[in-house]
Design a protein around this motif. Structure first.
Motif, short mmCIF file in Angstrom:
data_model
loop_
_atom_site.label_atom_id
_atom_site.label_comp_id
_atom_site.label_asym_id
_atom_site.label_seq_id
_atom_site.Cartn_x
_atom_site.Cartn_y
_atom_site.Cartn_z
N GLU A 92 0.83 -1.21 0.00
CA GLU A 92 0.00 0.00 0.00
C GLU A 92 0.86 1.26 0.00
O GLU A 92 0.60 2.20 -0.74
CB GLU A 92 -0.94 0.01 1.21
N GLU A 93 1.92 1.28 0.82
CA GLU A 93 2.82 2.44 0.84
C GLU A 93 3.49 2.63 -0.53
O GLU A 93 3.63 3.75 -1.00
CB GLU A 93 3.89 2.25 1.91
N TRP A 94 3.88 1.52 -1.14
CA TRP A 94 4.52 1.57 -2.46
C TRP A 94 3.56 2.18 -3.49
O TRP A 94 3.96 3.03 -4.28
CB TRP A 94 4.97 0.18 -2.87
N GLU A 95 2.33 1.73 -3.47
CA GLU A 95 1.34 2.22 -4.44
C GLU A 95 1.03 3.69 -4.24
O GLU A 95 0.69 4.39 -5.18
CB GLU A 95 0.08 1.37 -4.36
N ARG A 96 1.16 4.20 -3.02
CA ARG A 96 0.84 5.59 -2.72
C ARG A 96 2.08 6.48 -2.64
O ARG A 96 1.97 7.67 -2.34
CB ARG A 96 0.06 5.65 -1.41
N GLU A 99 2.24 9.97 -4.20
CA GLU A 99 1.47 11.05 -3.58
C GLU A 99 2.32 11.84 -2.59
O GLU A 99 2.11 13.02 -2.41
CB GLU A 99 0.25 10.47 -2.83
N ARG A 100 3.28 11.17 -1.94
CA ARG A 100 4.10 11.82 -0.93
C ARG A 100 5.44 12.30 -1.48
O ARG A 100 5.96 13.32 -1.04
CB ARG A 100 4.38 10.86 0.24
N SER A 101 6.00 11.53 -2.39
CA SER A 101 7.33 11.84 -2.90
C SER A 101 7.41 11.43 -4.36
O SER A 101 7.94 10.38 -4.69
CB SER A 101 8.38 11.10 -2.06
N GLY A 103 9.16 12.48 -6.90
CA GLY A 103 10.50 12.33 -7.46
C GLY A 103 11.12 10.99 -7.08
O GLY A 103 11.68 10.29 -7.92
N LEU A 104 11.02 10.63 -5.81
CA LEU A 104 11.55 9.34 -5.35
C LEU A 104 10.80 8.20 -6.01
O LEU A 104 11.42 7.24 -6.50
CB LEU A 104 11.46 9.23 -3.83
N ALA A 105 9.49 8.28 -6.05
CA ALA A 105 8.69 7.22 -6.66
C ALA A 105 9.06 7.03 -8.12
O ALA A 105 9.22 5.90 -8.60
CB ALA A 105 7.20 7.55 -6.53
N GLU A 106 9.22 8.12 -8.85
CA GLU A 106 9.58 8.04 -10.27
C GLU A 106 10.95 7.40 -10.45
O GLU A 106 11.14 6.54 -11.32
CB GLU A 106 9.57 9.44 -10.88
N THR A 107 11.91 7.82 -9.63
CA THR A 107 13.26 7.26 -9.72
C THR A 107 13.24 5.76 -9.41
O THR A 107 13.84 4.96 -10.15
CB THR A 107 14.21 7.98 -8.75
N LEU A 108 12.58 5.37 -8.34
CA LEU A 108 12.53 3.95 -7.98
C LEU A 108 11.84 3.12 -9.06
O LEU A 108 12.31 2.03 -9.40
CB LEU A 108 11.83 3.76 -6.64
N ARG A 109 10.75 3.61 -9.60
CA ARG A 109 10.04 2.86 -10.64
C ARG A 109 10.86 2.75 -11.93
O ARG A 109 10.83 1.74 -12.61
CB ARG A 109 8.68 3.49 -10.91
N ARG A 110 11.63 3.77 -12.23
CA ARG A 110 12.42 3.79 -13.46
C ARG A 110 13.66 2.90 -13.36
O ARG A 110 14.00 2.20 -14.31
CB ARG A 110 12.83 5.23 -13.78
N GLU A 111 14.35 2.93 -12.23
CA GLU A 111 15.65 2.27 -12.23
C GLU A 111 15.77 1.00 -11.41
O GLU A 111 16.81 0.35 -11.46
CB GLU A 111 16.75 3.26 -11.82
#
Length: 120
Positions: A92-96, A99-101, A103-111
């Motif tokens: 659940e935290e990963w999916e959301r 909403e909180r961060s 930039g971090l979410a985009e970086t983690l999903r990309r790399e």
């Protein structure tokens, strides 16, 4: 951590493939209820790691009773061949996360290079 070759007195730093293989094997031994996915991000994922690089690990679990700040301490990261740090998110935290961060979410999903499971 420096590794001594069995056939040589030369010390060497483990390469990307060796570290990712060790991470994959580590996940098979990991006794973590609800483990959904494990991956590497940052320099090892991008293929830019060098001598002294640490391993950044992303762990996704179904549920976790501990607060986010205390979850990494429950992982046997010292079993990995290089110094490692981990981010441990519930699904659940990963999916959301965006909403909180964002930039971090985009970086983690990309790399992130997933070595066990994987999430969108």
């Amino acid at each position: 951590m420096l590794v001594r070759s069995l056939r040589s007195s030369v010390l060497r730093w483990p390469g990307r493939a060796e570290v990712l293989q060790a991470l994959a094997a580590w996940t098979q031994r990991l006794e973590l209820p609800g483990l959904a996915a494990v991956g590497a991000f940052s320099s090892y994922a991008r293929g830019e790691a060098g001598v002294g690089s640490d391993l950044d690990v992303l762990v996704i679990v179904e549920e976790r009773a501990l607060p986010f700040e205390r979850r990494m301490a429950q992982l046997p990261l010292d079993e990995l061949p290089v110094l490692a740090e981990a981010l441990v998110y519930t699904r659940e935290e990963w999916e959301r996360l965006g909403e909180r961060s964002s930039g971090l979410a985009e970086t983690l999903r990309r790399e992130t290079v997933w070595v066990r499971g994987g999430v969108d």
